[in-house]
Design a protein around this motif. Structure first.
Motif, short mmCIF file in Angstrom:
data_model
loop_
_atom_site.label_atom_id
_atom_site.label_comp_id
_atom_site.label_asym_id
_atom_site.label_seq_id
_atom_site.Cartn_x
_atom_site.Cartn_y
_atom_site.Cartn_z
N LEU A 1 0.72 -1.29 -0.26
CA LEU A 1 -0.05 0.00 -0.01
C LEU A 1 0.97 1.26 0.07
O LEU A 1 0.44 2.23 0.49
CB LEU A 1 -1.01 0.04 1.14
N LYS A 2 2.29 1.16 -0.39
CA LYS A 2 2.91 2.31 -0.41
C LYS A 2 2.38 3.54 -1.20
O LYS A 2 2.52 4.49 -0.71
CB LYS A 2 4.33 1.67 -0.83
N SER A 3 2.02 3.08 -2.29
CA SER A 3 1.43 4.21 -3.08
C SER A 3 0.07 4.56 -2.76
O SER A 3 -0.44 5.59 -3.10
CB SER A 3 1.45 3.98 -4.80
N ASP A 4 -0.47 3.82 -2.04
CA ASP A 4 -2.03 4.05 -1.53
C ASP A 4 -2.97 4.16 -2.61
O ASP A 4 -4.11 4.85 -2.42
CB ASP A 4 -2.00 5.28 -0.63
N GLU A 5 -2.60 3.53 -3.94
CA GLU A 5 -3.63 3.64 -4.87
C GLU A 5 -4.75 2.69 -4.60
O GLU A 5 -5.94 3.07 -4.82
CB GLU A 5 -2.86 3.06 -6.25
N LEU A 6 -4.55 1.39 -4.18
CA LEU A 6 -5.58 0.63 -3.42
C LEU A 6 -6.72 1.36 -2.60
O LEU A 6 -7.82 1.09 -2.43
CB LEU A 6 -5.19 -0.66 -3.22
N LEU B 1 -6.86 4.49 -1.91
CA LEU B 1 -7.58 5.79 -2.25
C LEU B 1 -8.79 5.08 -3.20
O LEU B 1 -9.83 5.80 -3.08
CB LEU B 1 -6.79 6.63 -3.12
N ARG B 2 -8.68 3.92 -3.68
CA ARG B 2 -9.75 3.40 -4.49
C ARG B 2 -10.92 2.82 -3.71
O ARG B 2 -12.14 2.98 -4.08
CB ARG B 2 -9.38 2.32 -5.71
N SER C 1 -12.86 5.79 -2.45
CA SER C 1 -13.49 6.42 -3.30
C SER C 1 -14.92 5.09 -3.40
O SER C 1 -15.92 5.67 -4.06
CB SER C 1 -13.15 6.40 -4.55
N VAL D 1 -1.62 9.26 3.80
CA VAL D 1 -2.80 9.21 3.11
C VAL D 1 -3.81 10.37 3.23
O VAL D 1 -4.49 10.77 2.56
CB VAL D 1 -3.46 7.72 3.39
N GLU E 1 -3.24 13.14 0.96
CA GLU E 1 -4.09 12.88 -0.27
C GLU E 1 -5.41 13.18 -0.30
O GLU E 1 -5.89 13.80 -1.29
CB GLU E 1 -3.58 11.33 -0.74
N LYS F 1 -5.28 0.93 6.44
CA LYS F 1 -3.84 1.65 6.45
C LYS F 1 -3.03 1.05 7.45
O LYS F 1 -1.98 0.45 7.41
CB LYS F 1 -3.68 3.08 6.01
#
Length: 486
Positions: free
Chosen positions: A5-10, A12-13, A16, A220, A223, A279
């Protein structure tokens, strides 16, 4: 499956798509103990969850501990030890649902449950929750009872901690909307603290781990709510459970949910809590927090109580220009658990360094008191005799009340001297005792916020029970007004 989850893309998805994992709660944050347990009881027959009754409140309500996961790291999360602070508790219900039904995020769920054993005590103060009060049934603040353990709820919490011996502990609260991020003027929507274990505020190994995890969690939030993350005061309080548990060896993290715009139900903050839980638990399960330094945590500005719901600047009254801070206080009526608001003058003066969720520049406007509409007055509905609240409601509603404010009225006299109501759904304040004396106009702190703003002889704006009214555009109206019995 290897996940990061380093980029936190999952993550943030996931944020949403909160509706896909959000638990349905009756009345959102205003649920009772029984309503909450209607959800918790669903997990009693789930093989991945173990529910145990750890004790009971002063009035005999069950306090439950939910256990899930098989990992080596033990994590203890507890919420609503203050009965009127349910935001994180709602998010814990979302977390439980996610752990049961993760949908497309099964890999994240499995990583968490394989890495940690999770213990959740969702409602530490059920009697306070029933009343929507901070204290328990004995009017005791449980978070000042970690030494004396005078209440059964405190003894239950302490016993659970000693039984679990957690590596990490999450102390979950709500904080007032007045908290700002330092001097920025922005609301402290989420605030963190790694509580000190002693008066010297020693950075023990477990406290350092808490700081590292918080440093990761701030990323996070940067962001989603940049500039709205603060740090709670680290003044040592030995009677508080967070400080006590930190001194007992658990890496303890306080998360305070504060204000965000005019979201009084704190649904947005509920979502933030849920994402922070995912997280944080993922990081503990994988050990990712160890890669972080403490700097991001230490750099968080400390909270300051500098915010008002409404901040009126430069208003003319009493021969000069002054600023006014107005706050809306959340109230609950039992037994129906109806929620209403009491708008109060919080402060008057220069109020340097203060700000508001809503700021109104009142330069050139003069503040005047509102009048009370009496039977016999030209605009009084009906025959000129005292009418009941129900009868008045047939004549005055959220569509036509503006004309009364334009004429300088904020109150209306009605019958019903025996009424014990403190609020009304009508858009004007009710005065239910006979007599002619002026009510509710006093611009000193602690008095109801009912004021009219005049430009010349015309009322352009008003505050009715602390709710901002745009009179000229027929825009905005109060959720409720007050019921005066002077």
């Amino acid at each position: 499956m290897s996940l990061s989850l380093k980029s936190d893309e999952l993550l943030l998805r996931l944020f949403s798509n909160l509706e896909g994992v959000r638990e349905h709660l009756p009345r959102e944050r205003y649920y009772s103990h029984g309503q909450l347990f209607g959800i918790i009881d669903q997990y009693r027959n789930e093989p991945a969850f173990v529910l145990t009754t750890e004790g009971h409140s002063v009035e005999g309500r069950e306090i439950v501990l939910v256990k899930t996961g098989t990992g080596r790291q033990r994590v203890f999360m507890w919420a609503q030890m203050h009965g009127d602070e349910p935001t994180a508790n709602s998010a814990l219900m979302d977390l439980l649902r996610f752990l049961k039904e993760p949908g497309e995020f099964e890999g994240i769920r499995d990583t968490i449950l394989n890495g940690i054993t999770l213990y959740i005590m969702p409602l530490v103060n059920p009697d306070g929750a029933e009343r929507f009060t901070r204290e328990n049934a004995n009017k005791l603040d449980l978070n000042r009872d970690a030494i004396d353990l005078a209440s059964p709820e405190s003894r239950v919490l302490m016993a659970a901690f000693k039984k679990i011996k957690p590596h990490f502990a999450f102390n979950l609260h709500d904080q007032g909307r007045a908290h700002a991020v330092g001097k920025t003027g922005r609301s402290a929507t989420i605030s963190f603290l790694a509580p000190p274990p002693d008066e010297e505020k020693t950075t023990t190994k477990n406290r350092e781990n808490a700081m590292k995890l918080i440093s990761e969690l701030t990323g996070v939030l940067d962001e989603i709510i940049p500039g709205h993350t603060g740090r709670y005061s680290d003044e040592y309080e030995p009677r508080a459970f967070g400080d006590t548990f930190q001194s007992m060896g658990a890496a303890t993290i306080l998360i305070e949910s504060g204000g965000w715009s005019f979201d009084y139900e704190r649904n947005f903050q509920r979502g933030l809590n849920f994402v922070l839980f995912i997280k944080g638990l993922f990081s503990i399960a994988t050990g990712n927090y160890k890669k972080y330094e403490t700097g991001a945590y230490l750099a968080l500005p400390e909270n300051r109580k500098l915010l008002y719901d409404h901040f009126v600047t430069g208003a003319l009254f009493d021969g000069g220009a002054r600023n006014i801070g107005i706050n809306l206080k959340e109230k609950m009526s039992l037994p129906g658990r109806a929620v209403w608001f009491e708008g109060m003058i919080q402060a008057v003066g220069a109020l340097k360094g203060r700000s508001g969720y809503h700021e109104f520049l009142a330069s050139g406007y003069k503040i005047k008191p509102g009048k009370t509409l009496e039977p016999g007055d030209k605009m009084y509905p009906g025959s000129g005799e005292l009418l009941s609240e129900i009868e008045v409601a047939k004549e005055i509603d959220h569509e036509n009340f503006y004309r009364f404010i334009e004429a300088g009225y904020t109150n209306i006299r009605v019958s019903g001297e025996g009424s014990d109501k403190r609020h009304t759904p009508l858009p004007l304040n009710l005065v239910s005792v006979k007599g002619k004396r002026r009510v509710n106009y006093d611009l000193t702190p602690g008095h109801p916020a009912n004021i009219l703003l005049y430009k010349g002889k015309k009322v352009d704006y008003a505050f009715i029970n602390g709710f901002f009214i745009h009179v000229t555009s027929r825009h905005l109206y109060p959720v409720n007004a007050l019921h005066f019995k002077p």
